[in-house]
Write an enzyme that holds these catalytic residues in place. Structure first.
Site, PDB file in Angstrom:
ATOM      1  N   LYS A  15      79.615  39.130  62.483  1.00  0.00           N
ATOM      2  CA  LYS A  15      78.266  38.691  62.105  1.00  0.00           C
ATOM      3  C   LYS A  15      78.288  37.335  61.401  1.00  0.00           C
ATOM      4  O   LYS A  15      77.526  36.447  61.730  1.00  0.00           O
ATOM      5  CB  LYS A  15      77.590  39.712  61.176  1.00  0.00           C
ATOM      6  CG  LYS A  15      77.419  41.093  61.763  1.00  0.00           C
ATOM      7  CD  LYS A  15      76.620  42.004  60.843  1.00  0.00           C
ATOM      8  CE  LYS A  15      77.247  42.271  59.488  1.00  0.00           C
ATOM      9  NZ  LYS A  15      78.531  43.000  59.535  1.00  0.00           N
ATOM     10  N   ARG A  90      70.855  46.951  55.518  1.00  0.00           N
ATOM     11  CA  ARG A  90      72.000  47.842  55.696  1.00  0.00           C
ATOM     12  C   ARG A  90      71.606  49.299  55.532  1.00  0.00           C
ATOM     13  O   ARG A  90      72.449  50.168  55.686  1.00  0.00           O
ATOM     14  CB  ARG A  90      73.048  47.521  54.624  1.00  0.00           C
ATOM     15  CG  ARG A  90      74.291  46.794  55.172  1.00  0.00           C
ATOM     16  CD  ARG A  90      75.163  46.522  53.985  1.00  0.00           C
ATOM     17  NE  ARG A  90      76.527  46.248  54.263  1.00  0.00           N
ATOM     18  CZ  ARG A  90      77.059  45.020  54.279  1.00  0.00           C
ATOM     19  NH1 ARG A  90      76.303  43.967  54.162  1.00  0.00           N
ATOM     20  NH2 ARG A  90      78.364  44.873  54.446  1.00  0.00           N
ATOM     21  N   ARG A 129      91.930  39.176  57.931  1.00  0.00           N
ATOM     22  CA  ARG A 129      90.956  38.098  57.722  1.00  0.00           C
ATOM     23  C   ARG A 129      91.314  37.231  56.518  1.00  0.00           C
ATOM     24  O   ARG A 129      91.743  37.715  55.477  1.00  0.00           O
ATOM     25  CB  ARG A 129      89.578  38.729  57.514  1.00  0.00           C
ATOM     26  CG  ARG A 129      88.493  37.744  57.253  1.00  0.00           C
ATOM     27  CD  ARG A 129      87.146  38.326  57.555  1.00  0.00           C
ATOM     28  NE  ARG A 129      86.674  39.272  56.571  1.00  0.00           N
ATOM     29  CZ  ARG A 129      85.444  39.801  56.600  1.00  0.00           C
ATOM     30  NH1 ARG A 129      84.602  39.497  57.567  1.00  0.00           N
ATOM     31  NH2 ARG A 129      85.067  40.638  55.665  1.00  0.00           N
ATOM     32  N   ARG A 162      89.697  38.520  51.243  1.00  0.00           N
ATOM     33  CA  ARG A 162      88.666  39.107  50.398  1.00  0.00           C
ATOM     34  C   ARG A 162      89.224  40.380  49.789  1.00  0.00           C
ATOM     35  O   ARG A 162      89.917  41.131  50.449  1.00  0.00           O
ATOM     36  CB  ARG A 162      87.446  39.447  51.252  1.00  0.00           C
ATOM     37  CG  ARG A 162      86.450  38.323  51.294  1.00  0.00           C
ATOM     38  CD  ARG A 162      85.354  38.579  52.301  1.00  0.00           C
ATOM     39  NE  ARG A 162      84.709  39.877  52.164  1.00  0.00           N
ATOM     40  CZ  ARG A 162      83.617  40.219  52.846  1.00  0.00           C
ATOM     41  NH1 ARG A 162      83.083  39.369  53.709  1.00  0.00           N
ATOM     42  NH2 ARG A 162      83.064  41.400  52.681  1.00  0.00           N
ATOM     43  N   ARG A 173      84.483  51.097  53.871  1.00  0.00           N
ATOM     44  CA  ARG A 173      83.331  50.295  54.335  1.00  0.00           C
ATOM     45  C   ARG A 173      82.880  50.758  55.718  1.00  0.00           C
ATOM     46  O   ARG A 173      81.685  50.770  56.016  1.00  0.00           O
ATOM     47  CB  ARG A 173      83.699  48.805  54.349  1.00  0.00           C
ATOM     48  CG  ARG A 173      83.736  48.219  52.941  1.00  0.00           C
ATOM     49  CD  ARG A 173      84.490  46.912  52.899  1.00  0.00           C
ATOM     50  NE  ARG A 173      83.832  45.853  53.616  1.00  0.00           N
ATOM     51  CZ  ARG A 173      84.465  44.778  54.095  1.00  0.00           C
ATOM     52  NH1 ARG A 173      85.765  44.639  53.917  1.00  0.00           N
ATOM     53  NH2 ARG A 173      83.807  43.846  54.724  1.00  0.00           N
TER      54      ARG A 173
HETATM   55  P1  AMP Z   1      79.488  41.699  53.472  1.00  0.00           P
HETATM   56  O1  AMP Z   1      79.982  40.337  53.145  1.00  0.00           O
HETATM   57  O2  AMP Z   1      78.167  41.686  54.213  1.00  0.00           O
HETATM   58  O3  AMP Z   1      80.514  42.560  54.153  1.00  0.00           O
HETATM   59  O4  AMP Z   1      79.153  42.408  52.079  1.00  0.00           O
HETATM   60  C1  AMP Z   1      80.153  42.663  51.109  1.00  0.00           C
HETATM   61  C2  AMP Z   1      79.697  43.745  50.156  1.00  0.00           C
HETATM   62  O5  AMP Z   1      78.516  43.321  49.464  1.00  0.00           O
HETATM   63  C3  AMP Z   1      79.310  45.074  50.797  1.00  0.00           C
HETATM   64  O6  AMP Z   1      80.427  45.905  51.058  1.00  0.00           O
HETATM   65  C4  AMP Z   1      78.372  45.651  49.736  1.00  0.00           C
HETATM   66  O7  AMP Z   1      79.109  46.143  48.621  1.00  0.00           O
HETATM   67  C5  AMP Z   1      77.619  44.411  49.270  1.00  0.00           C
HETATM   68  N1  AMP Z   1      76.411  44.177  50.104  1.00  0.00           N
HETATM   69  C6  AMP Z   1      76.174  43.089  50.905  1.00  0.00           C
HETATM   70  N2  AMP Z   1      74.989  43.199  51.527  1.00  0.00           N
HETATM   71  C7  AMP Z   1      74.460  44.384  51.128  1.00  0.00           C
HETATM   72  C8  AMP Z   1      73.252  45.094  51.440  1.00  0.00           C
HETATM   73  N3  AMP Z   1      72.352  44.603  52.301  1.00  0.00           N
HETATM   74  N4  AMP Z   1      73.047  46.284  50.825  1.00  0.00           N
HETATM   75  C9  AMP Z   1      73.938  46.797  49.941  1.00  0.00           C
HETATM   76  N5  AMP Z   1      75.097  46.196  49.616  1.00  0.00           N
HETATM   77  C10 AMP Z   1      75.364  45.000  50.195  1.00  0.00           C
END
Ligand code: AMP
Length: 217
Positions: A15, A90, A129, A162, A173
């Site tokens: 994404k 999400r 990654r 990360r 996740r």
């Molecule tokens: P990402 O970079 O999108 O994988 O997000 C990393 C982390 O941020 C996720 O595993 C969640 O802990 C938090 N996070 C990001 N976007 C959301 C969302 N829309 N709702 C809830 N938690 C989020």
């Protein structure tokens, strides 16, 4: 013309990578809630301190908090041209709130692209990654390595994994994705907004397919 796009897909489905390309090609903002949260953590703001453990464990931050962040972001004028959402919504509750945000702004229905990637490929992608700490460019140890180990090709920044890309957190996740986010596939399919795109082809092919869909009426 306004072009609203939600990129849906499991962690590691690409994404963020596609959102960056689309944002540049189409000249509309890339909005990643994960990036917004990581910045808060890096700055050790009160929000950052509140969410850092949640992110590190692979759980989701509360809907209320995330919706507030997105509401605020959508008050900026650049979203009038459109947006590429990456990592939001999400949960179904987030999707419902988002719909009222865009209705309030009189924006048209968004197009939802589901990036489809098999689970084994997701685990490989996430655990290998590397992300640039300065510009956010994403690499992979074997699939897309930087020219010089540990150094960003684009800005010379240093590359890091990360924290939440460790094998243990990745498994968590993916479970959270299945339980909380995958229901959005039928939520958006039933509205007729969703298009499925295979996410294991070359980046340029995936991008082309997404753009064709976004530009179709
Ligand atoms: P990402 O970079 O999108 O994988 O997000 C990393 C982390 O941020 C996720 O595993 C969640 O802990 C938090 N996070 C990001 N976007 C959301 C969302 N829309 N709702 C809830 N938690 C989020």
């Amino acid at each position: 013309m306004h072009l609203g796009c939600i990129l849906l897909g499991a962690p590691g489905s690409g994404k963020g990578t596609q959102a960056k390309i689309l944002s540049e090609n189409l000249n509309i903002p890339h909005i990643s809630t994960g990036d917004i949260l990581r910045k808060e953590v890096q700055e050790a703001s009160s929000l950052g301190l509140k969410v850092q453990e949640i992110i590190a464990s692979g759980k989701l931050v509360s809907d209320d908090l995330i919706i507030e962040i997105v509401k605020k972001r959508f008050q900026q004028s650049d979203v009038r041209a459109g947006y590429i959402l990456d990592g939001f919504p999400r949960t179904v509750a987030q999707a419902e709130s988002f719909e009222s945000i865009i209705r309030g702004l009189h924006f048209p229905d968004p197009k939802v692209i589901l990036l489809d990637v098999a689970e084994e490929a997701l685990i490989d992608r996430l655990t290998g990654r590397l992300t640039c700490g300065s510009c956010g460019q994403v690499y992979h140890l074997t699939l897309n390595p930087p020219k010089k180990a540990g150094v960003c090709d684009l800005c010379g920044g240093s590359l890091e994994s990360r924290k939440d890309d460790s094998r243990e957190t990745v498994t968590n996740r993916l479970k959270v994705y299945e339980a909380e986010t995958a229901p959005l596939i039928s939520f958006y399919s039933s509205k007729g907004w969703l298009t499925r795109v295979g996410g294991e082809k070359a980046l340029a092919d995936i991008n082309r397919q997404i753009e064709v869909r976004l530009k179709a009426g």
